[in-house]
Design an enzyme around this catalytic site. Structure first.
Site, short mmCIF file in Angstrom:
data_model
loop_
_atom_site.label_atom_id
_atom_site.label_comp_id
_atom_site.label_asym_id
_atom_site.label_seq_id
_atom_site.Cartn_x
_atom_site.Cartn_y
_atom_site.Cartn_z
CG HIS A 133 -1.89 0.98 1.43
ND1 HIS A 133 -1.62 2.27 1.81
CD2 HIS A 133 -3.24 0.91 1.27
CE1 HIS A 133 -2.76 2.95 1.88
NE2 HIS A 133 -3.75 2.16 1.57
CG ASP A 210 0.76 -2.36 6.09
OD1 ASP A 210 -0.20 -2.52 6.87
OD2 ASP A 210 0.68 -1.68 5.05
CD GLN A 213 -6.72 -4.36 4.38
OE1 GLN A 213 -7.64 -5.06 4.83
NE2 GLN A 213 -6.86 -3.08 4.09
CE LYS A 236 -7.11 -0.15 6.52
NZ LYS A 236 -7.90 0.26 5.36
CB CYS A 374 -3.63 3.31 -1.53
SG CYS A 374 -4.75 4.65 -1.21
N1 PLP Z 1 -1.62 -0.69 4.65
C1 PLP Z 1 -2.54 -1.45 4.06
C2 PLP Z 1 -2.19 -2.81 3.57
C3 PLP Z 1 -3.83 -0.95 3.89
O1 PLP Z 1 -4.76 -1.68 3.29
C4 PLP Z 1 -4.13 0.35 4.37
C5 PLP Z 1 -5.48 0.93 4.17
O2 PLP Z 1 -6.26 0.48 3.39
C6 PLP Z 1 -3.13 1.08 5.01
C7 PLP Z 1 -1.88 0.52 5.14
C8 PLP Z 1 -3.38 2.43 5.55
O3 PLP Z 1 -4.24 2.37 6.63
P1 PLP Z 1 -4.80 3.71 7.31
O4 PLP Z 1 -5.41 4.49 6.19
O5 PLP Z 1 -5.80 3.21 8.29
O6 PLP Z 1 -3.64 4.40 7.92
#
Ligand code: PLP
Length: 415
Positions: A133, A210, A213, A236, A374
């Site tokens: 992401h 990260d 998900q 999430k 993203c």
């Molecule tokens: N990393 C992953 C794999 C994501 O799917 C997302 C959001 O969809 C993020 C990071 C960013 O999360 P946040 O917008 O809650 O900071």
């Protein structure tokens, strides 16, 4: 179809209707139809227990944390710190000092990029993957504005599985960090993070995962994973917005400089010098989102009461059922078919633009996400501008899958 027999998980039988009743928003109509909410990867819905906790906190306990001797402030502080302990237990961290509250996964990764990044030198290298992401790409690129560091990127195969041979081959004497997602938000691929972490740790390279998900769908045990950093977002995980967590291994967090300066993160301030607070407060400058942090504990209660294994088993069944039904639609291509996959389906149909599909599905009450999610480098990797993405949570039903597929067939027939 969504009766008890269809949702018998490996561990026990869940009554999905009972779960759905906990989420008032699921009764909403969109365009006069029952909402079918399949955008859970972007954010999941929030049960009444969390929402009512937030209003109750505003109505009875609002006071700034860690600042007052008065009753309300002490209660608010206790509630925030209770969530910290809950998170610690939930992810099996060794101590609450290792649980830093942030605004979300994005801020957690930026914190590491800025603070851990401080020690990186020109010529150092960071290993990422092509399925990251933007939250796990851009913070490292920002670091490149000040330091001549190199980003090495692991590729995937056509099914969306990471090339582990390439991953291993990218390590060298310049590698200072590896940062990869536990689960891809586009492909659903569940990466072998334990194995990847072990490989890095054997070479003395710290690992950031990260977990945005993964945390809503599977048990997270940071000690078992043996990672150095693990980042995730409350919104999430059926929780409030504006709250995230950075788990950091204590020795590393202790050796890292503060990320932001301000109130709460200091021991003593004078114009001749400032000393910083102990962990985790050193990384929590300013007033935190203390009400939402407190209420996040109720979202963890929801997950624990439902059972993360039950959630995973139900979502796995939904994924299998939806995949099988979608694959019958002529011209439909699914991106992400890794053997170990989370309940996310990214797809295109023929040459229909994903935005057109998404907008027309919305007219039929179905909420899916469209676009690059993203993850532009991943889109580039597949040579596509974007996809339609349907993603599932514990409250989704097999009837909703049927309604989604019927709506999609109707939309596709218009082209
Ligand atoms: N990393 C992953 C794999 C994501 O799917 C997302 C959001 O969809 C993020 C990071 C960013 O999360 P946040 O917008 O809650 O900071």
């Amino acid at each position: 179809m969504a009766g008890k027999s269809r949702v018998a998980g490996k561990m026990s039988v869940m009554d999905i209707n009972e779960i759905r009743r906990k989420f008032p928003i699921l009764d909403r109509k969109v365009e006069g139809r029952n909402l079918v909410y399949l955008d859970n990867t972007a954010t999941s819905q929030t049960p009444h227990s969390v929402v009512s906790d937030i209003s109750s906190l505003y109505e009875h306990t609002k006071a700034n944390v860690h600042r007052g001797v008065h009753t309300l402030s002490q209660e608010a502080t206790d509630l925030q710190e209770r969530t910290r302990e809950h998170v610690r237990r939930y992810i099996n961290a060794s101590s609450i000092e290792e649980v830093v509250f942030t605004r979300g996964t994005t801020e957690a990764i930026n914190l590491v990029a800025s603070s851990f990044g401080d020690r990186l030198r020109d010529g150092d290298e960071i290993v990422l993957t092509v399925m990251e992401h933007h939250a796990n790409i851009v913070p490292w690129q920002l670091l490149q504005r000040h330091k001549d560091i190199r980003l090495r990127v692991v590729d995937i195969d056509s099914e969306g599985t990471l090339d582990l041979r390439q991953y291993r081959s990218l390590f060298n004497e310049h590698t200072r960090l590896v940062a990869f997602c536990h689960v891809s938000n586009v492909l659903g691929t569940v990466n072998p993070v334990r194995e990847m972490t072990a490989f890095a740790k054997e070479r003395g390279v710290p690992v950031l995962i990260d977990g945005a998900q993964a945390s809503p769908h599977m048990k997270i045990d940071v000690r078992d994973l043996d990672c150095d950093f693990y980042a995730f977002s409350s919104h999430k995980m059926y929780g409030p917005t504006g709250v995230g967590v950075l788990y950091g291994r204590r020795e590393l967090l202790e050796s890292m400089p503060p990320y932001q300066g301000g109130g709460e993160m200091i021991k003593h301030v004078s114009f001749s010098g400032t000393t910083f607070a102990d962990l985790p407060f050193k990384f929590e400058a300013g007033t935190p989102d203390f009400i939402d942090i407190a209420a996040f504990s109720k979202a963890l209660d929801f997950i624990e009461e439902t059972g993360i294994d039950n959630i995973a088993a139900h979502e796995e069944r939904l994924l299998a059922y939806a995949t099988e039904r979608l694959e019958r639609i002529p011209g439909l291509r699914i991106f992400g078919k890794a053997p170990h996959k989370s309940a996310v389906i990214s797809f295109l149909v023929g040459d229909i633009h994903p935005y057109d599909l998404g907008m027309l599905l919305d007219k039929l009450g179905v909420a899916v996400r469209t676009g690059h999610h993203c993850a532009m480098p991943l889109m580039e990797r597949f040579g596509i501008p974007g996809t339609v993405r349907a993603s599932f949570a514990v409250y989704n039903t097999f009837e909703e899958v049927d309604a989604f597929v019927a709506a999609l067939e109707r939309v596709v027939s218009m082209f």
